[in-house]
Design an enzyme around this catalytic site. Structure first.
Site, PDB file in Angstrom:
ATOM      1  N   PHE A   1    -103.406 -65.310  -1.741  1.00 27.01           N
ATOM      2  CA  PHE A   1    -102.552 -65.922  -0.645  1.00 27.01           C
ATOM      3  C   PHE A   1    -100.996 -66.458  -1.042  1.00 27.01           C
ATOM      4  CE2 PHE A   1    -106.711 -66.253   1.230  1.00 27.01           C
ATOM      5  CZ  PHE A   1    -106.596 -65.714   2.332  1.00 27.01           C
ATOM      6  N   GLU A   2    -100.824 -66.720  -2.175  1.00 27.64           N
ATOM      7  CA  GLU A   2     -99.393 -67.167  -2.495  1.00 27.64           C
ATOM      8  C   GLU A   2     -98.621 -65.981  -2.677  1.00 27.64           C
ATOM      9  OE1 GLU A   2     -98.223 -70.178  -2.245  1.00 27.64           O
ATOM     10  OE2 GLU A   2    -100.110 -71.454  -2.157  1.00 27.64           O
ATOM     11  N   GLY A   3     -99.166 -65.004  -3.320  1.00 31.31           N
ATOM     12  CA  GLY A   3     -98.426 -63.776  -3.712  1.00 31.31           C
ATOM     13  C   GLY A   3     -97.532 -64.374  -4.885  1.00 31.31           C
TER      14      GLY A   3
ATOM     15  N   ILE B   1    -106.113 -68.281  -4.435  1.00 32.64           N
ATOM     16  CA  ILE B   1    -104.958 -68.874  -4.655  1.00 32.64           C
ATOM     17  C   ILE B   1    -103.613 -67.786  -4.820  1.00 32.64           C
ATOM     18  CG2 ILE B   1    -103.351 -70.475  -5.682  1.00 32.64           C
ATOM     19  CD1 ILE B   1    -105.737 -72.218  -6.224  1.00 32.64           C
TER      20      ILE B   1
ATOM     21  N   ARG C   1    -106.082 -68.007   5.286  1.00 30.24           N
ATOM     22  CA  ARG C   1    -106.493 -68.794   3.962  1.00 30.24           C
ATOM     23  C   ARG C   1    -107.329 -69.790   4.309  1.00 30.24           C
ATOM     24  NH1 ARG C   1    -102.462 -70.769  -0.523  1.00 30.24           N
ATOM     25  NH2 ARG C   1    -103.679 -71.869  -2.067  1.00 30.24           N
TER      26      ARG C   1
END
Length: 141
Positions: free
Chosen positions: A15-17, A12, A131
């Protein structure tokens, strides 16, 4: 009761950064930190990475409860982590064919649903393709 593993959390976060300032995500939702949206507006003050971690933990508790409620079946850690990540990102687990297949025990079929969820605001996004591939691989691990 199963909890998301560090592998799931790392997926998570990768992918979110992290963004300290609020921004509109690809689905046009006000977002901050590692993808937190609850109570966020574009006027929200900047946050530290520690505050972002705390928001993520709080968010994950909510999405973990959702996976337990929506998928009350025996899951592997990888399946559980992938479902929490998917739910966190899409908010659509409850209405998904993915969930219906999990409930039927059709885990191969469920895995094949991940690649369908790659659109935001009507556009197919390369980041979502990557993702969903990562979530599918985790689900099958």
């Amino acid at each position: 009761q199963m909890q998301i593993s560090q592998t799931g959390i790392d997926l998570i976060k990768d992918f979110e950064g992290f963004r300290s300032e609020p921004y509109l995500c690809s689905a046009k939702v006000a977002t901050i930190g590692f993808g937190s949206t609850l109570g966020v507006t574009l006027e929200s003050p900047p946050i530290t990475i520690e505050e972002g971690e705390a928001l993520l933990s709080k968010d994950l508790e909510r999405f973990e409860r959702g996976v337990h409620r929506l998928c009350p079946v025996a899951l592997t850690q990888g399946q559980y982590d992938a479902l929490v990540s998917f739910s966190f990102n899409t908010g659509s687990l409850s209405v998904s064919t993915l969930r219906k297949k999990v409930l039927r025990g059709d885990f191969e079929g469920a895995a094949d649903e991940f690649p369908r969820w790659v659109f935001a605001a009507g556009r197919r996004l390369a980041g979502l393709v990557r993702r969903r591939e990562a979530e599918r691989a985790l689900f099958l691990s």
